[in-house]
Design a protein around this motif. Structure first.
Motif, PDB file in Angstrom:
ATOM      1  N   VAL A  30      -5.791  -3.666  -0.278  1.00 22.41           N
ATOM      2  CA  VAL A  30      -5.202  -3.423  -1.593  1.00 22.41           C
ATOM      3  C   VAL A  30      -5.080  -4.738  -2.356  1.00 22.41           C
ATOM      4  O   VAL A  30      -5.381  -4.813  -3.550  1.00 22.41           O
TER       5      VAL A  30
ATOM      6  N   SER B 293       0.813  -1.221   0.000  1.00 21.00           N
ATOM      7  CA  SER B 293       0.000   0.000   0.000  1.00 21.00           C
ATOM      8  C   SER B 293       0.844   1.267   0.000  1.00 21.00           C
ATOM      9  O   SER B 293       0.297   2.376  -0.044  1.00 21.00           O
TER      10      SER B 293
ATOM     11  N   THR C 175      -1.509   1.771  -6.480  1.00 23.43           N
ATOM     12  CA  THR C 175      -2.110   0.640  -5.767  1.00 23.43           C
ATOM     13  C   THR C 175      -3.343   0.123  -6.501  1.00 23.43           C
ATOM     14  O   THR C 175      -4.193  -0.539  -5.919  1.00 23.43           O
TER      15      THR C 175
END
Length: 295
Positions: free
Chosen positions: A62, A23, A28
């Motif tokens: 993520v 992240s 991302t």
């Protein structure tokens, strides 16, 4: 790529992709994360290492945003719990602490499943030894998450042999690994009993920070770095691949965890598996890391 069997139901790739910086990347997006996973899979690297705390409790999400059912079926997901830090979902906490109580473990598993959009965790690790751990409560909670099918296997991270034995004595489920810091620069586990303990019991170790957090390439280790580069040039790989191969050469079946956000570096992680490392070369590097010859 070689694979290591941790239990009757769990195998992992010998090299593991560490997602602690996932992240922190400028990009991302799900597509970019999928590209990273694809670069791993192209080398036979199927194991992804997470923790609930990574990225301030954001890295799991993520990953989850990027996972498709097809990708999920091709990888093993490792994650960890028990660190409570005053950020993210725990921003109201006064102090960083550890929680190995049943309620926290169960809640952490649910958070991880939801954020990564998966129905089970392949390997759950207790992240840090907890001075207040009630081994009976913690052990029962780990048994419970395995029995529920939400976790396939359990282990620990940063435990010493006595911490491991205390927890394992209170469990029905076998602990399958201990993820500890091991590298050329952090080589004490080879002589302080940590590696020997797990090797004796046939438990593969995972090694975090196998490149010493980048310190391996500081000017203070110029001689060691030069030798790594020399070996790498002889075998057509970079110096970091040689440093990882040094760990792979040990008979304890160590699984290095490597983390980078650069696709070009991810695509070369598997180079470590091609390096030839004989005993004399291993001790050559060990001697340079120690700063003196062995006794």
């Amino acid at each position: 790529m070689d694979r290591i069997r941790l239990s009757d139901t769990l195998e992992m790739s010998r090299l593991v992709y560490g997602m602690w910086r996932l992240s922190d990347d400028a990009d991302t997006s799900p597509e970019h994360v999928r590209n990273k996973i694809a670069a791993c899979l192209d080398q036979g690297l199927t194991t992804m290492d997470q923790a609930d705390i990574y990225g301030g409790y954001e890295a799991e999400e993520v990953l989850g945003n990027a996972l498709t059912p097809e990708l999920r079926n091709r990888i093993e997901i490792v994650t960890k719990c028990d660190i409570v830090a005053p950020v993210g979902r725990y921003a109201d906490k006064r102090v960083k602490y550890y929680d190995t109580g049943r309620a926290h473990i169960l809640a952490s598993v649910e958070h991880s499943l939801r954020l990564m959009r998966i129905d089970h965790i392949d390997l759950l690790l207790i992240h840090r030894p907890d001075p207040l751990m009630d081994a009976c409560e913690t052990g029962a909670a780990l048994d419970e998450v395995v029995d529920s099918g939400k976790v396939r296997a359990v282990g620990v991270s940063n435990f010493r042999p006595w911490d491991w034995k205390l927890l394992q004595a209170s469990m029905r489920t076998p602990l399958v690994t201990n993820q500890i810091e091991i590298s050329l620069l952090h080589n004490a586990p080879f002589t302080n009993g940590d590696v020997a303990f797990h090797q004796r019991h046939g438990q593969p170790l995972m090694a975090w920070s196998p490149l010493g957090g980048g310190a391996l390439f500081d000017e203070g280790h110029a001689k060691l770095r030069a030798r790594l580069a020399e070996i790498g040039a002889e075998q057509g790989v970079d110096d970091s691949a040689v440093a990882i191969a040094w760990l792979l050469a040990h008979p304890a079946r160590i699984l290095p965890v490597l983390g980078t956000n650069r696709l070009d570096r991810i695509s070369r992680i598997g180079d470590a598996g091609t390096v030839r490392m004989d005993r004399e070369t291993w001790f050559d590097l060990y001697t340079l890391a120690l700063g003196h010859e062995v006794p």
